[in-house]
Design a protein around this motif. Structure first.
Motif, PDB file in Angstrom:
ATOM      1  N   GLU A  25      -6.851 -10.300  -9.168  1.00 33.54           N
ATOM      2  CA  GLU A  25      -6.082 -10.781  -8.021  1.00 33.54           C
ATOM      3  C   GLU A  25      -6.991 -11.595  -7.107  1.00 33.54           C
ATOM      4  OE1 GLU A  25      -2.650 -10.165  -7.024  1.00 33.54           O
ATOM      5  OE2 GLU A  25      -2.632  -9.854  -9.202  1.00 33.54           O
ATOM      6  N   PRO A  26      -6.441 -12.579  -6.376  1.00 40.04           N
ATOM      7  CA  PRO A  26      -7.294 -13.452  -5.553  1.00 40.04           C
ATOM      8  C   PRO A  26      -8.250 -12.713  -4.635  1.00 40.04           C
ATOM      9  CG  PRO A  26      -5.084 -14.350  -5.654  1.00 40.04           C
ATOM     10  CD  PRO A  26      -5.036 -13.025  -6.353  1.00 40.04           C
ATOM     11  N   ALA A  99       3.952 -11.521  -0.718  1.00 40.72           N
ATOM     12  CA  ALA A  99       3.616 -10.118  -0.462  1.00 40.72           C
ATOM     13  C   ALA A  99       2.156  -9.924  -0.057  1.00 40.72           C
ATOM     14  CB  ALA A  99       3.919  -9.284  -1.711  1.00 40.72           C
ATOM     15  N   ARG A 100       1.370 -10.997  -0.049  1.00 42.42           N
ATOM     16  CA  ARG A 100      -0.062 -10.885   0.245  1.00 42.42           C
ATOM     17  C   ARG A 100      -0.390 -11.460   1.615  1.00 42.42           C
ATOM     18  NH1 ARG A 100      -1.015 -13.828  -5.492  1.00 42.42           N
ATOM     19  NH2 ARG A 100      -1.063 -11.996  -6.872  1.00 42.42           N
ATOM     20  N   LYS A 105      -3.798 -14.887  -0.860  1.00 44.42           N
ATOM     21  CA  LYS A 105      -2.785 -15.590  -1.643  1.00 44.42           C
ATOM     22  C   LYS A 105      -3.433 -16.476  -2.712  1.00 44.42           C
ATOM     23  CE  LYS A 105       0.594 -15.971   2.153  1.00 44.42           C
ATOM     24  NZ  LYS A 105       1.738 -15.274   1.573  1.00 44.42           N
ATOM     25  N   GLU A 106      -2.651 -16.798  -3.719  1.00 45.10           N
ATOM     26  CA  GLU A 106      -3.093 -17.742  -4.742  1.00 45.10           C
ATOM     27  C   GLU A 106      -3.040 -19.171  -4.225  1.00 45.10           C
ATOM     28  OE1 GLU A 106      -5.049 -18.525  -7.607  1.00 45.10           O
ATOM     29  OE2 GLU A 106      -4.043 -16.676  -8.247  1.00 45.10           O
ATOM     30  N   GLY A 107      -2.112 -19.429  -3.306  1.00 46.31           N
ATOM     31  CA  GLY A 107      -2.017 -20.759  -2.710  1.00 46.31           C
ATOM     32  C   GLY A 107      -1.021 -21.671  -3.393  1.00 46.31           C
ATOM     33  N   ALA A 233      -0.914 -12.320   8.295  1.00 44.46           N
ATOM     34  CA  ALA A 233      -0.187 -11.449   7.367  1.00 44.46           C
ATOM     35  C   ALA A 233       0.467 -12.215   6.231  1.00 44.46           C
ATOM     36  CB  ALA A 233       0.864 -10.652   8.138  1.00 44.46           C
ATOM     37  N   GLY A 234       0.377 -13.543   6.258  1.00 45.57           N
ATOM     38  CA  GLY A 234       0.968 -14.341   5.183  1.00 45.57           C
ATOM     39  C   GLY A 234       2.436 -14.627   5.366  1.00 45.57           C
ATOM     40  N   ARG A 235       2.930 -14.530   6.614  1.00 46.30           N
ATOM     41  CA  ARG A 235       4.365 -14.710   6.868  1.00 46.30           C
ATOM     42  C   ARG A 235       4.671 -16.021   7.596  1.00 46.30           C
ATOM     43  NH1 ARG A 235       3.725  -9.327   8.525  1.00 46.30           N
ATOM     44  NH2 ARG A 235       4.171  -9.911  10.686  1.00 46.30           N
ATOM     45  N   ILE A 236       3.757 -16.968   7.528  1.00 46.17           N
ATOM     46  CA  ILE A 236       4.011 -18.313   8.034  1.00 46.17           C
ATOM     47  C   ILE A 236       4.035 -19.251   6.833  1.00 46.17           C
ATOM     48  CG2 ILE A 236       3.115 -20.226   9.417  1.00 46.17           C
ATOM     49  CD1 ILE A 236       4.181 -18.024  11.155  1.00 46.17           C
ATOM     50  N   GLY A 237       5.221 -19.609   6.389  1.00 47.38           N
ATOM     51  CA  GLY A 237       5.351 -20.406   5.179  1.00 47.38           C
ATOM     52  C   GLY A 237       5.265 -21.897   5.454  1.00 47.38           C
TER      53      GLY A 237
END
Length: 424
Positions: A25-26, A99-100, A105-107, A233-237
């Motif tokens: 995983e990254p 979810a990451r 993230k993988e990006g 948290a990874g919640r800004i897309g």
């Protein structure tokens, strides 16, 4: 026509997936493994870039029925993932990254940025996409009857109230100083849609509500910009926040809604007033650059901390030079200069300054009332056309989509987001 080229893209994506599938995983990768992953992505992206340079217009025409079917950016990316495997990430890849936390993230969103940039670079395709993004949202269309009947709507992080022909949009993320995340962007776009669709509304007022945050309890605040905790948290897309914000509710405030009619019958938006309490940081300051009139409390300040956060501040790079000139734009964006509204340079952002305790509330109705009237609406439309032609905005967004996609996955940003989130 693009069949053989699509197979080349799919093959390149398959080779990258095979390499990535053999790695941890990254978040668990060694420096050597991170380098291998980066090279795998780069190799696939070089192939995608060549394909898009040659075939983006043909792909867009296929996905939209030769531009007869409007698709928002999220819909467009989903359709491209199905029609052109390997061109943009599929739902499983996006869900895994969702979810990451950002740094783990993988990006895959970078490839969405590459695709969006290629579409926006085409004048015909890009303008068609921008029109599609300015359609009323399904949420707003479903809520408009109830809103018109009641004259108000509580959308969660935004409250909307119509009073004497003026729509008052109050940003009310009390716990986080109106720091924007995907939820607030969705609520703001819905509120803007409802106000623009309402024939009884002549002008809009955007203001921050009273906060429950310990440092500003009971005080109004305009906006603290992007929600850095959500970014960490990874919640800004990229698609659902960073691009939707510029192409969605801010574009609608600027140019109005697109309802599918001919160019001769499209509405041009409604005048709107921004009322600044406390501060307008980042995205809050960006909003002021699109407002028709801005008033502020004398204790307020403005800033665009792009250099500190490591990202591009939306369309501010396009608009701030027009407002304040190249030198001031560089001071604010590159060097992080903070401007208090009582400084002379603040008059390039703010039209009126009032005592926050005794005058600001009283000034709002009169300022909003001066923005009413059909002639005001028509002339503000012509000002927008002169200041920011659609093609200039399209060309800017094409580069923004690519640069912002790279930025949110750059090592310096990934190293900063956790520290910023912990400090807020």
């Amino acid at each position: 026509m693009t069949g053989p080229a699509r197979r080349v893209v799919a093959d390149a994506a398959g080779r990258a997936a095979e390499i990535l599938g053999g790695l941890p995983e990254p978040a668990l990768r060694t420096p050597e493994e991170r380098s291998a992953a980066a090279e795998a992505h780069a190799a696939a992206r070089r192939v995608r870039g060549v394909f898009l340079e040659r075939h983006a217009a043909a792909v867009y025409a296929e996905l939209t029925g030769d531009l007869s079917r409007p698709l928002g950016l999220a819909e467009l990316c989903a359709a491209a993932a199905e029609a052109c495997p390997g061109l943009v990430p599929g739902p499983e890849q996006l869900a895994a990254d969702r979810a990451r936390p950002q740094a783990a993230k993988e990006g895959w969103e970078v490839d969405q940025g590459l695709f969006a940039a290629a579409v926006l670079r085409g004048p015909r395709e890009g303008l068609h996409l921008l029109e599609a993004m300015r359609r009323p949202t399904p949420r707003a269309l479903a809520a408009q009857d109830a809103y018109r009947s009641a004259g108000e709507a509580d959308l969660g992080s935004v409250r909307l109230e119509r009073r004497e022909g003026i729509a008052h949009l109050t940003m009310c993320r009390e716990d986080c100083l109106n720091a924007e995340d995907e939820r607030q962007v969705d609520d703001m776009e819905t509120a803007v849609d409802l106000a623009l669709l309402d024939p009884a509304v002549e002008a809009l007022v955007v203001r921050g509500g009273k906060m429950t945050h310990p440092r500003y309890r009971g005080r109004r605040v305009f906006s603290a910009g992007i929600n850095l905790k959500a970014l960490h948290a990874g919640r800004i897309g990229l698609v659902d926040f960073l691009l939707r914000r510029e192409m969605g509710y801010i574009a609608k405030l600027n140019r109005g809604l697109s309802d599918g009619g001919g160019w001769w019958e499209r509405p041009g938006g409604k005048p709107w007033l921004a009322v600044v309490d406390g501060f307008a940081i980042g995205g809050g300051c960006q909003l002021l650059l699109a407002a028709d009139h801005v008033i502020a409390g004398a204790d307020a300040y403005l800033s665009l901390p792009a250099a500190q956060e490591g990202i591009v501040p939306g369309a501010a790079n396009l608009r701030l030079t027009r407002h304040g000139g190249a030198r001031l734009a560089r001071q604010v964006i590159l060097l992080g200069r903070r401007i208090r509204v009582i400084e002379p340079d603040a008059r390039l952002f703010v039209d009126e300054v009032h005592d926050p305790e005794e005058e600001l509330d009283a000034a709002v109705p009169g300022c909003a009332d001066r923005l009413r009237g059909e002639a005001v609406a028509a002339n503000r439309r012509m000002l927008v056309e002169a200041e920011e032609p659609p093609d200039a905005f399209r060309a800017y967004l094409a580069e923004f989509a690519l640069q912002q996609a790279r930025r949110i996955y750059s090592p310096d940003v990934l190293g900063k987001v956790g520290r910023f989130a912990a400090a807020t």
